[in-house]
Design a protein around this motif. Structure first.
Motif, mmCIF file in Angstrom:
data_model
loop_
_atom_site.group_PDB
_atom_site.id
_atom_site.type_symbol
_atom_site.label_atom_id
_atom_site.label_comp_id
_atom_site.label_asym_id
_atom_site.label_seq_id
_atom_site.Cartn_x
_atom_site.Cartn_y
_atom_site.Cartn_z
ATOM 1 N N UNK A 204 -0.539 8.105 7.616
ATOM 2 C CA UNK A 204 -0.334 9.292 6.782
ATOM 3 C C UNK A 204 -0.119 8.911 5.320
ATOM 4 N N UNK A 205 0.653 7.861 5.083
ATOM 5 C CA UNK A 205 0.858 7.400 3.711
ATOM 6 C C UNK A 205 -0.461 6.991 3.071
ATOM 7 N N UNK A 206 -1.321 6.331 3.855
ATOM 8 C CA UNK A 206 -2.633 5.919 3.337
ATOM 9 C C UNK A 206 -3.477 7.119 2.962
ATOM 10 N N UNK A 207 -3.254 8.241 3.629
ATOM 11 C CA UNK A 207 -4.002 9.465 3.323
ATOM 12 C C UNK A 207 -3.365 10.263 2.187
ATOM 13 N N UNK A 208 -2.300 9.734 1.579
ATOM 14 C CA UNK A 208 -1.701 10.378 0.425
ATOM 15 C C UNK A 208 -0.606 11.375 0.732
ATOM 16 N N UNK A 209 -0.130 11.418 1.968
ATOM 17 C CA UNK A 209 0.962 12.337 2.319
ATOM 18 C C UNK A 209 2.258 11.799 1.720
ATOM 19 N N UNK A 210 3.102 12.684 1.222
ATOM 20 C CA UNK A 210 4.343 12.273 0.568
ATOM 21 C C UNK A 210 5.301 11.648 1.574
ATOM 22 N N UNK A 211 6.221 10.823 1.065
ATOM 23 C CA UNK A 211 7.205 10.159 1.915
ATOM 24 C C UNK A 211 8.045 11.188 2.669
ATOM 25 N N UNK A 212 8.466 12.246 1.995
ATOM 26 C CA UNK A 212 9.291 13.271 2.651
ATOM 27 C C UNK A 212 8.531 13.960 3.775
ATOM 28 N N UNK A 213 7.271 14.299 3.515
ATOM 29 C CA UNK A 213 6.459 14.960 4.548
ATOM 30 C C UNK A 213 6.191 14.023 5.718
ATOM 31 N N UNK A 214 5.942 12.752 5.430
ATOM 32 C CA UNK A 214 5.708 11.768 6.494
ATOM 33 C C UNK A 214 6.946 11.646 7.377
ATOM 34 N N UNK A 215 8.118 11.573 6.752
ATOM 35 C CA UNK A 215 9.363 11.470 7.514
ATOM 36 C C UNK A 215 9.494 12.657 8.470
ATOM 37 N N UNK A 216 9.220 13.855 7.980
ATOM 38 C CA UNK A 216 9.328 15.060 8.808
ATOM 39 C C UNK A 216 8.295 15.058 9.927
ATOM 40 N N UNK A 217 7.055 14.724 9.618
ATOM 41 C CA UNK A 217 5.972 14.790 10.607
ATOM 42 C C UNK A 217 6.069 13.692 11.655
ATOM 43 N N UNK A 218 6.814 12.626 11.354
ATOM 44 C CA UNK A 218 6.918 11.518 12.307
ATOM 45 C C UNK A 218 8.262 11.477 13.034
ATOM 46 N N UNK A 219 9.134 12.440 12.758
ATOM 47 C CA UNK A 219 10.315 12.574 13.593
ATOM 48 C C UNK A 219 11.606 12.011 13.065
ATOM 49 N N UNK A 220 11.655 11.632 11.782
ATOM 50 C CA UNK A 220 12.924 11.172 11.228
ATOM 51 C C UNK A 220 13.714 12.364 10.698
ATOM 52 N N UNK A 221 15.030 12.268 10.787
ATOM 53 C CA UNK A 221 15.882 13.379 10.375
ATOM 54 C C UNK A 221 15.878 13.571 8.870
ATOM 55 N N UNK A 222 15.592 12.505 8.121
ATOM 56 C CA UNK A 222 15.593 12.598 6.664
ATOM 57 C C UNK A 222 14.672 11.534 6.094
ATOM 58 N N UNK A 223 14.301 11.714 4.836
ATOM 59 C CA UNK A 223 13.466 10.713 4.166
ATOM 60 C C UNK A 223 14.214 9.385 4.063
ATOM 61 N N UNK A 224 15.518 9.435 3.819
ATOM 62 C CA UNK A 224 16.276 8.188 3.686
ATOM 63 C C UNK A 224 16.321 7.417 5.002
ATOM 64 N N UNK A 225 16.420 8.127 6.126
ATOM 65 C CA UNK A 225 16.403 7.453 7.423
ATOM 66 C C UNK A 225 15.049 6.793 7.662
ATOM 67 N N UNK A 226 13.984 7.482 7.309
ATOM 68 C CA UNK A 226 12.634 6.919 7.435
ATOM 69 C C UNK A 226 12.475 5.682 6.558
ATOM 70 N N UNK A 227 12.920 5.770 5.320
ATOM 71 C CA UNK A 227 12.778 4.650 4.384
ATOM 72 C C UNK A 227 13.513 3.422 4.915
ATOM 73 N N UNK A 228 14.690 3.645 5.491
ATOM 74 C CA UNK A 228 15.483 2.529 6.020
ATOM 75 C C UNK A 228 14.762 1.829 7.169
ATOM 76 N N UNK A 229 14.229 2.599 8.119
ATOM 77 C CA UNK A 229 13.513 2.006 9.256
ATOM 78 C C UNK A 229 12.237 1.315 8.779
#
Length: 244
Positions: A204-229
């Motif tokens: 999704x990131x390669x397709x230009x989707x924002x970090x916040x949207x990627x976090x939501x679409x992939x099941x993380x509770x927040x962008x910060x949780x996604x960034x950490x993992x």
């Protein structure tokens, strides 16, 4: 069933691929390193899918039937190898440090022959042997119950149902499903789900989707949780994924 192309020699060179483009199923009689110096590349075999951003390369052993798929504008580099520098009989994802990256780019930019090119390949192989594996493999399930669960999560990586809830939907128990994960996927269910989400996030990131949207679409509770993992798995933040 589409015909599988057979190539006696794995090719070497550069092949730009548009988003969604790729190379259909084929095999070759020699080993190959595939590397995307921009974009993200996925390689799929009957054993599963390997995904590599610009900080990773994928080793494809001789005789492996595989297909490539590009995510984002992908500058694909192919290095065919007549020897066996790694001794790996299975596909693998390898770390690509800056020197190895430049060696791959230089070697694939010039398809000619000569002593200088041979020396370049020698250094490339020396660096390749020192590259650690960075497991980023999503294995393929075999048991129909596990296949059903994997398909549900592949359709929606943000699906937050527990193992017990998913097992009930597949007509089995959470204990059986956990055992199947370890036996067929080589990891626990939470590990597999995290790997699936990380792979999907990279695409999704390669397709230009924002970090916040990627976090939501992939099941993380927040962008910060996604960034950490993401940082712990890949060594850098999602924002740097395509600026390396």
């Amino acid at each position: 069933m589409p015909e599988i192309r057979h190539l006696p020699q794995a090719p070497t060179g550069r092949r730009p691929l548009a988003p969604g483009g790729g190379i259909d199923a084929h095999r070759h009689d020699t080993h190959q390193i595939v590397y995307a110096c921009s974009g993200v590349l996925s390689v799929t075999t009957d054993a599963g899918t390997w995904v590599a951003p610009a900080s990773r390369a994928i080793w494809i052993p001789a005789g492996t039937v595989h297909e490539h798929r590009a995510h984002g504008n992908t500058d694909l580099r192919l290095v065919g190898l007549t020897g066996d520098p790694l001794g790996l009989a299975r596909p693998a994802v390898l770390a690509v440090e800056p020197l190895l990256r430049e060696l791959i780019i230089a070697y694939t930019a010039d398809p000619g022959d000569g002593a200088e090119r041979d020396r370049l390949l020698g250094v490339l192989l020396d660096r390749l042997r020192r590259s650690p594996e960075r497991p980023f493999h999503l294995p393929t399930a075999r048991d129909p119950r596990l296949v059903a669960v994997c398909a549900m999560l592949d359709d929606d990586p943000a699906d937050g149902r527990t193992l017990a809830q998913l097992a009930a939907r597949a007509g089995t128990s959470d204990r059986t499903l956990a055992r199947l994960c370890r036996a067929e996927l080589g990891m626990t269910f939470p590990q597999w789900r995290t790997q699936l989400r990380l792979q999907r996030a990279l695409l999704l990131l390669a397709d230009g989707v924002s970090v916040t949207a990627v976090a939501h679409r992939c099941g993380w509770a927040s962008a910060s949780a996604f960034i950490d993992v993401f940082r712990r798995a890949l060594g850098y933040t999602p924002g740097r994924a395509f600026t390396l």
